[in-house]
Motif scaffolding. Structure first.
Motif, PDB file in Angstrom:
ATOM      1  N   ILE A 119     -26.138 -63.346 -14.297  1.00  0.00           N
ATOM      2  CA  ILE A 119     -25.890 -64.159 -15.363  1.00  0.00           C
ATOM      3  C   ILE A 119     -24.968 -63.672 -16.314  1.00  0.00           C
ATOM      4  O   ILE A 119     -23.859 -64.582 -16.827  1.00  0.00           O
ATOM      5  N   ARG A 120     -24.682 -62.657 -16.539  1.00  0.00           N
ATOM      6  CA  ARG A 120     -23.947 -62.091 -17.869  1.00  0.00           C
ATOM      7  C   ARG A 120     -22.676 -62.093 -17.070  1.00  0.00           C
ATOM      8  O   ARG A 120     -21.638 -62.072 -17.859  1.00  0.00           O
TER       9      ARG A 120
ATOM     10  N   SER B 274     -20.091 -83.114 -20.955  1.00  0.00           N
ATOM     11  CA  SER B 274     -19.547 -81.683 -20.492  1.00  0.00           C
ATOM     12  C   SER B 274     -20.851 -80.612 -20.908  1.00  0.00           C
ATOM     13  O   SER B 274     -21.363 -81.042 -22.044  1.00  0.00           O
ATOM     14  N   TYR B 275     -20.870 -79.589 -20.108  1.00  0.00           N
ATOM     15  CA  TYR B 275     -21.883 -78.555 -20.400  1.00  0.00           C
ATOM     16  C   TYR B 275     -21.321 -77.057 -20.983  1.00  0.00           C
ATOM     17  O   TYR B 275     -20.493 -76.955 -20.156  1.00  0.00           O
ATOM     18  N   HIS B 276     -21.677 -76.435 -21.810  1.00  0.00           N
ATOM     19  CA  HIS B 276     -21.384 -75.169 -22.099  1.00  0.00           C
ATOM     20  C   HIS B 276     -22.436 -74.398 -22.233  1.00  0.00           C
ATOM     21  O   HIS B 276     -23.283 -74.660 -23.183  1.00  0.00           O
ATOM     22  N   ILE B 277     -22.835 -73.533 -21.304  1.00  0.00           N
ATOM     23  CA  ILE B 277     -23.932 -72.512 -21.273  1.00  0.00           C
ATOM     24  C   ILE B 277     -23.744 -71.390 -21.872  1.00  0.00           C
ATOM     25  O   ILE B 277     -22.691 -70.633 -20.912  1.00  0.00           O
ATOM     26  N   VAL B 278     -24.373 -70.960 -22.897  1.00  0.00           N
ATOM     27  CA  VAL B 278     -24.149 -69.501 -23.204  1.00  0.00           C
ATOM     28  C   VAL B 278     -24.779 -68.570 -22.472  1.00  0.00           C
ATOM     29  O   VAL B 278     -26.392 -68.675 -22.773  1.00  0.00           O
ATOM     30  N   ALA B 279     -24.428 -67.463 -21.784  1.00  0.00           N
ATOM     31  CA  ALA B 279     -25.297 -66.640 -20.779  1.00  0.00           C
ATOM     32  C   ALA B 279     -26.384 -66.008 -21.798  1.00  0.00           C
ATOM     33  O   ALA B 279     -27.648 -66.004 -21.297  1.00  0.00           O
ATOM     34  N   GLU B 280     -26.085 -65.312 -22.730  1.00  0.00           N
ATOM     35  CA  GLU B 280     -27.218 -64.490 -23.627  1.00  0.00           C
ATOM     36  C   GLU B 280     -28.136 -65.580 -24.175  1.00  0.00           C
ATOM     37  O   GLU B 280     -29.229 -65.164 -24.261  1.00  0.00           O
TER      38      GLU B 280
ATOM     39  N   CYS C 218     -21.245 -63.951 -14.963  1.00  0.00           N
ATOM     40  CA  CYS C 218     -20.874 -65.175 -14.191  1.00  0.00           C
ATOM     41  C   CYS C 218     -19.723 -65.686 -15.310  1.00  0.00           C
ATOM     42  O   CYS C 218     -19.644 -65.350 -16.392  1.00  0.00           O
ATOM     43  N   LYS C 219     -18.491 -66.139 -14.670  1.00  0.00           N
ATOM     44  CA  LYS C 219     -17.524 -66.673 -15.260  1.00  0.00           C
ATOM     45  C   LYS C 219     -17.756 -67.959 -16.141  1.00  0.00           C
ATOM     46  O   LYS C 219     -17.400 -67.970 -17.472  1.00  0.00           O
ATOM     47  N   LYS C 220     -18.433 -68.777 -15.672  1.00  0.00           N
ATOM     48  CA  LYS C 220     -18.747 -70.088 -16.133  1.00  0.00           C
ATOM     49  C   LYS C 220     -20.354 -70.070 -15.506  1.00  0.00           C
ATOM     50  O   LYS C 220     -20.821 -70.484 -14.200  1.00  0.00           O
ATOM     51  N   VAL C 221     -21.450 -70.222 -16.438  1.00  0.00           N
ATOM     52  CA  VAL C 221     -22.585 -70.650 -16.060  1.00  0.00           C
ATOM     53  C   VAL C 221     -22.848 -72.156 -15.833  1.00  0.00           C
ATOM     54  O   VAL C 221     -22.740 -72.946 -17.101  1.00  0.00           O
TER      55      VAL C 221
END
Length: 114
Positions: free
Chosen positions: A9-10, A60-66, A12-15
């Motif tokens: 997950i960390r 639109s979605y922006h998922i933050v890996a952490e 990934c370019k884009k989650v």
């Protein structure tokens, strides 16, 4: 695809919703709905009102890996997340207002065609 590791997950370019869903063990649709309804504090769900079509909405979605990893491990501080989300919502609202003002200014400066 299967469940991802924290390290995957960390890296990934884009989650995406699919990746987040696989990681959490839920459907991508459930991830999107959870984010839109502020039930899944793993990033931002932004409603693109200008792109709405007649029978469907555009998000639109922006998922933050952490944040996704912290949520999965139950270590995310809900109060902290709510404060971040409120701040980000205010920023998005201010940018939207600025965009509308800019569009208005630009439309006033247009030269009419003859």
């Amino acid at each position: 695809m299967g469940k991802y590791t924290d390290e995957e997950i960390r890296n990934c370019k884009k989650v995406t919703l699919k990746i987040a869903g696989d990681y959490l063990g839920i459907s991508p649709n459930a991830v999107g709905i959870g984010m839109r309804n502020n039930l899944l504090p793993i990033g931002l769900a932004i409603h693109n009102e200008e792109k709405d079509r007649r029978f469907s909405e555009s998000w639109s979605y922006h998922i933050v890996a952490e944040r996704l990893i912290a949520y999965n491990h139950g270590t995310i501080a809900e109060i902290h997340v709510q404060n971040i989300e409120k701040g980000l919502d205010k920023i998005v609202e201010e940018f939207s207002n600025l965009k509308q003002e800019l569009l208005f200014i630009l439309s006033e400066n247009e030269v009419p065609e003859n």
